[in-house]
Design a protein around this motif. Structure first.
Motif, PDB file in Angstrom:
ATOM      1  N   VAL A 194      30.608  43.814  33.168  1.00 47.01           N
ATOM      2  CA  VAL A 194      31.923  43.183  33.322  1.00 47.01           C
ATOM      3  C   VAL A 194      32.125  42.974  34.807  1.00 47.01           C
ATOM      4  O   VAL A 194      32.110  43.927  35.585  1.00 47.01           O
ATOM      5  N   PHE A 196      34.296  40.707  37.984  1.00 47.54           N
ATOM      6  CA  PHE A 196      35.508  39.924  38.234  1.00 47.54           C
ATOM      7  C   PHE A 196      35.844  39.936  39.717  1.00 47.54           C
ATOM      8  O   PHE A 196      35.377  40.801  40.474  1.00 47.54           O
ATOM      9  N   ASP A 200      41.777  39.176  39.316  1.00 50.34           N
ATOM     10  CA  ASP A 200      41.537  38.583  38.002  1.00 50.34           C
ATOM     11  C   ASP A 200      42.020  39.517  36.902  1.00 50.34           C
ATOM     12  O   ASP A 200      41.814  40.743  36.986  1.00 50.34           O
ATOM     13  N   LEU A 205      38.712  38.829  29.899  1.00 49.53           N
ATOM     14  CA  LEU A 205      37.291  39.055  29.619  1.00 49.53           C
ATOM     15  C   LEU A 205      37.064  39.807  28.311  1.00 49.53           C
ATOM     16  O   LEU A 205      35.927  39.918  27.845  1.00 49.53           O
ATOM     17  N   ALA A 226      30.377  39.626  30.702  1.00 51.45           N
ATOM     18  CA  ALA A 226      31.660  38.930  30.726  1.00 51.45           C
ATOM     19  C   ALA A 226      32.077  38.848  32.186  1.00 51.45           C
ATOM     20  O   ALA A 226      32.212  39.885  32.850  1.00 51.45           O
ATOM     21  N   SER A 227      32.259  37.634  32.697  1.00 53.71           N
ATOM     22  CA  SER A 227      32.457  37.493  34.135  1.00 53.71           C
ATOM     23  C   SER A 227      33.471  36.408  34.466  1.00 53.71           C
ATOM     24  O   SER A 227      33.496  35.342  33.854  1.00 53.71           O
ATOM     25  N   SER A 228      34.297  36.692  35.473  1.00 56.17           N
ATOM     26  CA  SER A 228      35.144  35.676  36.082  1.00 56.17           C
ATOM     27  C   SER A 228      34.909  35.650  37.586  1.00 56.17           C
ATOM     28  O   SER A 228      35.727  35.146  38.346  1.00 56.17           O
ATOM     29  N   PRO A 235      36.760  32.578  32.788  1.00 55.96           N
ATOM     30  CA  PRO A 235      35.861  33.575  32.198  1.00 55.96           C
ATOM     31  C   PRO A 235      34.661  32.947  31.490  1.00 55.96           C
ATOM     32  O   PRO A 235      34.789  31.930  30.801  1.00 55.96           O
ATOM     33  N   PHE A 237      30.946  34.032  29.238  1.00 61.19           N
ATOM     34  CA  PHE A 237      30.408  35.083  28.385  1.00 61.19           C
ATOM     35  C   PHE A 237      28.936  34.785  28.066  1.00 61.19           C
ATOM     36  O   PHE A 237      28.586  33.644  27.750  1.00 61.19           O
TER      37      PHE A 237
END
Length: 270
Positions: A194, A196, A200, A205, A226-228, A235, A237
């Motif tokens: 994960v 971010f 964020d 996410l 899962a990334s922003s 976001p 995935f």
């Protein structure tokens, strides 16, 4: 550039060709003299003739009180070697307890020299140490927190979303310079991530949890993310399934993502 190099080579004073490695040798020797240092790694960088930088990780020994840790970090951060460099990225790690009472290795990061980040006084460092300990105690499975110039990386044996939530709370203390954070669980071949940018919302996410929820028991992803984090502006995935996975499982994951209205890059390893 050539003229500057020639001038540096000609002048007897003012230039040291290997400033980074010279600093690393001096600083490493200094750390060897400290009884509170358990281990260290100092990397000197000879960026240009006459200039340099260094990246250091120092592990302090167990059993030090928070005031002793703060004093040690302050002394290490303010130590001056004879060889001068432009900047020094210093990470100082120490043991802490996670939320289950297990040991986690946590750290404080300081950038020294040009572009300096953070207060190196013992009082300020003791506050930061307390904040890092609170972060560790908020995660029952935390293994390690490491820091770089602009990133926090946390490793856990549990749910990386739990660790990501603890990271967002810790980020409210405004650790100097941090722009991105990553929580990860597992190892290559079975890794959940994960990631971010500061500010964020983690909830954006969490659709990844529902996507993982459609996988049959015993199907362990090779990797999911899962990334922003930049360069993403929304976001994203990802799901990599092990070789031999039933294609129907892949389709179920894609359908779940579509129902949630989120993008998913999913595949089965060949």
């Amino acid at each position: 550039m050539l003229a500057g190099l020639l001038a540096c080579l000609i002048l007897v004073t003012g230039c040291t060709l290997n400033a980074g490695t010279g600093f690393a040798d001096e600083f490493g020797g200094y750390l060897d003299t400290r009884a509170d240092v358990d281990s260290h790694r100092v990397q000197g960088n000879n960026d240009l003739p006459g200039t340099g930088s260094a990246d250091s990780r120092v592990q302090l020994r167990a059993g030090l009180t928070d005031p002793e840790l703060a004093a040690a970090i302050s002394e290490i951060a303010t130590h001056r070697a004879d060889q001068q460099i432009a900047h020094h990225n210093l990470t100082v790690a120490f043991p802490a307890e996670n939320g289950s009472g297990g040991e986690a290795v946590v750290s404080v990061f300081l950038r020294l020299g040009d572009g300096a980040l953070g207060d190196t006084s013992p009082a300020a460092l003791e506050t930061r140490i307390g904040q890092v300990r609170e972060f560790a105690a908020a995660d029952p499975a935390l293994v390690e927190l490491s820091a770089t110039v602009s990133d926090l990386h946390a490793s856990t044996t549990g749910d990386p979303f739990v660790t990501a939530g603890a990271l967002t709370d810790y980020l409210r203390t405004e650790p100097p310079g941090v722009q991105r954070a990553t929580a990860r669980s597992g190892a290559p071949g079975s890794l959940g991530v994960v990631s971010f940018d500061v500010g964020d919302p983690i909830d954006a996410l969490r659709p990844m949890v529902a996507i993982l929820g459609v996988l049959p028991a015993g199907t362990v992803p090779r990797r999911w993310r899962a990334s922003s984090q930049r360069p993403f502006t929304a976001p994203q995935f990802e799901l990599d399934l092990p070789r031999g996975t039933d294609p129907a499982v892949l389709e179920a994951a894609r359908q779940q993502a579509a129902a949630l209205g989120v993008p998913l890059r999913a595949l089965i390893a060949k």
